[in-house]
Each structure stands twice: as C-alpha cells, then as structure tokens.
Design a protein around this motif. Structure first.
Motif, short mmCIF file in Angstrom:
data_model
loop_
_atom_site.label_atom_id
_atom_site.label_comp_id
_atom_site.label_asym_id
_atom_site.label_seq_id
_atom_site.Cartn_x
_atom_site.Cartn_y
_atom_site.Cartn_z
N ARG A 181 0.81 -1.22 0.00
CA ARG A 181 0.00 0.00 0.00
C ARG A 181 0.85 1.27 0.00
N VAL A 182 1.79 1.37 0.92
CA VAL A 182 2.59 2.59 1.01
C VAL A 182 3.55 2.69 -0.16
N ARG A 183 4.13 1.56 -0.58
CA ARG A 183 5.06 1.59 -1.71
C ARG A 183 4.38 2.10 -2.98
N GLN A 184 3.15 1.67 -3.20
CA GLN A 184 2.44 2.17 -4.39
C GLN A 184 2.16 3.67 -4.26
N ALA A 185 1.83 4.12 -3.06
CA ALA A 185 1.60 5.54 -2.86
C ALA A 185 2.89 6.34 -3.08
N TYR A 186 4.02 5.75 -2.73
CA TYR A 186 5.31 6.42 -2.91
C TYR A 186 5.58 6.69 -4.38
N ASP A 187 5.06 5.85 -5.27
CA ASP A 187 5.25 6.06 -6.71
C ASP A 187 4.75 7.43 -7.15
N PRO B 185 4.05 14.81 -9.65
CA PRO B 185 3.65 15.86 -8.71
C PRO B 185 2.17 16.23 -8.77
N ALA B 186 1.60 16.35 -9.96
CA ALA B 186 0.18 16.74 -10.06
C ALA B 186 -0.69 15.68 -9.40
N ARG B 187 -0.41 14.43 -9.67
CA ARG B 187 -1.19 13.35 -9.06
C ARG B 187 -0.99 13.35 -7.55
N LEU B 188 0.24 13.56 -7.09
CA LEU B 188 0.51 13.58 -5.66
C LEU B 188 -0.29 14.68 -4.96
N CYS B 189 -0.38 15.84 -5.58
CA CYS B 189 -1.14 16.94 -4.97
C CYS B 189 -2.61 16.56 -4.81
N VAL B 190 -3.18 15.92 -5.81
CA VAL B 190 -4.57 15.49 -5.71
C VAL B 190 -4.74 14.49 -4.58
N GLU B 191 -3.83 13.52 -4.49
CA GLU B 191 -3.95 12.49 -3.47
C GLU B 191 -3.75 13.06 -2.07
N TRP C 50 0.24 10.52 2.53
CA TRP C 50 0.92 11.30 3.57
C TRP C 50 2.04 10.50 4.22
N ILE C 51 1.82 9.22 4.41
CA ILE C 51 2.89 8.36 4.95
C ILE C 51 4.08 8.36 4.00
N ALA C 52 3.79 8.24 2.69
CA ALA C 52 4.85 8.24 1.69
C ALA C 52 5.64 9.54 1.72
N LEU C 53 4.94 10.66 1.90
CA LEU C 53 5.62 11.96 1.94
C LEU C 53 6.55 12.04 3.15
N VAL C 54 6.09 11.54 4.29
CA VAL C 54 6.93 11.52 5.49
C VAL C 54 8.16 10.65 5.27
N LEU C 55 7.97 9.49 4.63
CA LEU C 55 9.09 8.60 4.36
C LEU C 55 10.11 9.26 3.44
N ARG C 56 9.63 10.05 2.48
CA ARG C 56 10.56 10.75 1.59
C ARG C 56 11.42 11.72 2.37
N VAL C 57 10.81 12.43 3.29
CA VAL C 57 11.57 13.38 4.11
C VAL C 57 12.59 12.64 4.97
N ARG C 58 12.25 11.43 5.37
CA ARG C 58 13.13 10.65 6.25
C ARG C 58 14.15 9.82 5.48
N GLY C 59 14.20 9.97 4.15
CA GLY C 59 15.25 9.30 3.39
C GLY C 59 14.81 8.26 2.40
N GLY C 60 13.51 7.98 2.32
CA GLY C 60 13.04 7.04 1.31
C GLY C 60 12.25 5.89 1.89
N VAL C 61 11.72 5.07 1.00
CA VAL C 61 10.89 3.94 1.39
C VAL C 61 11.73 2.67 1.40
N ARG C 62 11.41 1.76 2.33
CA ARG C 62 12.13 0.50 2.40
C ARG C 62 11.66 -0.42 1.27
N TYR C 63 12.64 -1.05 0.60
CA TYR C 63 12.32 -1.95 -0.51
C TYR C 63 13.41 -3.00 -0.61
#
Length: 326
Positions: free
Chosen positions: A203-209, A214-220, A281-294
């Motif tokens: 779920r979060v990894r797909q949101a991180y995409d 940017p336009a899609r992210l703003c809507v979400e 929003w979780i994905a945005l926080v993860l970006r600030v913290r250095g990225g998503v785990r994969y």
C-alpha cells in the motif's frame, strides 16, 4: 510457429511456494517463445530454480552492478543479453498466452515501448480493491502494467536501477531518447493477484510512486484535508464518493474494458481513494526521512523527472559527437 521475440522474466524469490505453478507456466511459454529468467534470488533459491526450470529456459543471475531495485537490474541485464530485438518483459505473476504474446509482439512494430492492460484473475477481495486503482488510472490516462513489449535497441544503455517506480522510469527513458510509447488499453493480459498479506505491504510503496508525478501527488494529498473539512456535511462526502465511482466507471468502459472488468469494479473506488488519502501522507513523510524500504534497502527516488532524462540524453549525444570528431 515460434515468435521472433524474447520473453524476459526478472525474478527474486525468498519463498518458492509458487514454484510449481511458475514452472508449468514457463514450460508452456518455452514452446512458443525464447525465455530468459534473470534470477536475483538468494543462492539456495537460485540453485533450486536452476534444477526446476524447463531445459529450454535460459536462467541467469543479474549482471547490472549496484542499484536497489532488483527487478530493474533484472530487466537491464536481460535486455543487454536478449537474443531478439523484440522483448516481452513480464513480472512473475503475469500469465501470457500465445494470443497475448503474439498481439504484444506485433504492437512493438509500431512503437519502441508498448504497455498492455493487466487484469487480475482470479479476483479475491483485495484484487477488486486494487482494480479500482487501475480503473482510475485508465480514466486519467493509462495504467502501469506488470508486462511490457519493448525494442531492445530503445534502451541500449538500460535505465536507472535505483528508483522505486521502475516501470515509469523505463517509459520516461524511452521517451527521453525519442522513442514512441503506446498504451494499448484494449490488450488485456491476466495477472495473478498477490496474497492478502503482500497486498497490505504494497500500500505505502504504491503511494510512494506518486512522488514521481507531482500533479497526481497533490490530488492524493488533498483527499484527507478535503474529507476532514467536509466531515460535518455528509452530502458533500456522498458527492465525492459518487464522483470517484463515476471516474472509475469511465476507466472501466474505456478501451473495451467493460468486457473484462466486472460491473461492480468501480464501486471499490472510494475505498481505494480512502486508502490513498492516508498512504500518500505516509509516503511523503518517508521521503523526508530518506526514502521507502524496498527489498532490504531504502530508495529515496520514485523515478527520474522526464526533463532530467532528456537533458542527460542530449548530453550523451553531444559527448558522442565530440568523441567522433576527435
């Protein structure tokens, strides 16, 4: 008659629970097309796969150095070693047959990269939930499938293997080099759904995409604040839900989709939107913290902006011209 194409399957498994099913699928494929599996699985699993895979399947480890995205490493390795110009790349859960292989290989004649449409088969509850994402993608443009047709020459140097959204990275790299990308919304290829546990981890990894769009992210990102502001006005919430369902239904009917997507598929769209309201929003926080785990590492980038890839492509051409003159 065998297809003049290569079937490329990037693989990395820690669990061989589905090995028998994959072996049977590869057996069928190898009678139709040349098959290469680029296998980044741990050594024990790699050896087990080498013993189990049909004799006609070429089984290789990834050779692309570095990079945190194992699938992208597998694809880049496979493209470099392909025995054919036309390559059909597919995840391990995709289930082509002769008809879809033939149709996709034919489409490569008119474009450098071709994206069909995946359809979950079977359809447990979580597959129906995730189908809503595909329908909304179709309504707004195109979905991103787990299989592509590509000309090997379209990516002579591969593409970045340190991004999360490898499909978008591949598409953008082809476009940046002047290649044509076609989305065949009416070419449907079955895909096995993940189990419910894996679905939850995606779920979060797909949101991180969406950080690469940017336009899609703003809507979400706007979904949750909008719902909170309207929480005391249920009529507005109902209208928002209906608008989401309507958009998904547009996507269901687009490109003959009504023939393969169930009539109730669009009704899941508000649930998916509610999920994305939180996970974006979780994905945005993860970006600030250095990225998503994969796959045991952390990936900060979802994908490279197209303008950057185009600049890099121009610089590469200019450097090559200077080298030729000298």
């Amino acid at each position: 008659m065998r297809l003049d194409a290569e079937y490329l399957l990037p693989l990395r498994w820690d669990d061989d629970a589905d090995l028998d099913d994959l072996v049977a699928y590869l057996e069928d494929l190898s009678s139709v097309v040349d098959v290469t599996v680029v296998d980044g699985s741990p050594a024990e699993r790699f050896a087990a796969h080498a013993r189990a895979f049909p004799v006609g399947v070429r089984h290789l480890p990834p050779r692309e150095p570095g990079g945190g995205n194992g699938k992208a490493r597998g694809v880049v390795t496979g493209l470099a070693l392909s025995r054919h110009e036309r390559v059909i790349v597919a995840d391990d859960d995709v289930r082509h047959d002769r008809g879809t292989l033939t149709a996709l290989a034919a489409e490569i004649g008119d474009a450098e990269l071709v994206a069909p449409q995946n359809v979950f088969d079977p359809r447990p509850w979580h597959a129906r939930w995730d189908t809503a994402r595909s329908l909304l993608n179709r309504a707004g443009g195109s979905d991103y499938p787990g299989t592509y047709g590509i000309r090997r020459s379209a990516l002579p140097s591969g593409y970045a293997v340190d991004v999360l959204f490898e499909n978008l990275e591949m598409e953008r790299t082809v476009r940046a080099r002047g290649g044509r990308v076609r989305h065949c919304r009416d070419l449907f290829v079955p895909r096995r759904p993940p189990d419910a546990r894996r679905f939850a981890t995606q779920r979060v990894r797909q949101a991180y995409d969406s950080l690469a769009q940017p336009a899609r992210l703003c809507v979400e990102l706007a979904i949750a604040p909008t719902v909170l502001l309207a929480r005391r006005r249920p009529g507005i919430l109902v209208l928002l839900a209906l608008a989401t369902i309507t958009a998904a239904e547009v996507g269901r009917r687009r490109g003959r989709g009504a023939a393969v997507f169930p009539r109730t598929a669009a009704l899941w769209a508000p649930l998916w939107a509610a999920e994305r309201a939180v996970t974006s929003w979780i994905a945005l926080v993860l970006r600030v913290r250095g990225g998503v785990r994969y796959a045991g590492t952390r990936l900060p980038r979802a994908a490279t902006p197209l303008r950057v890839l185009r600049r890099d492509a121009r610089d590469a051409v200019a450097a090559s011209s200077r080298g030729a003159r000298s």
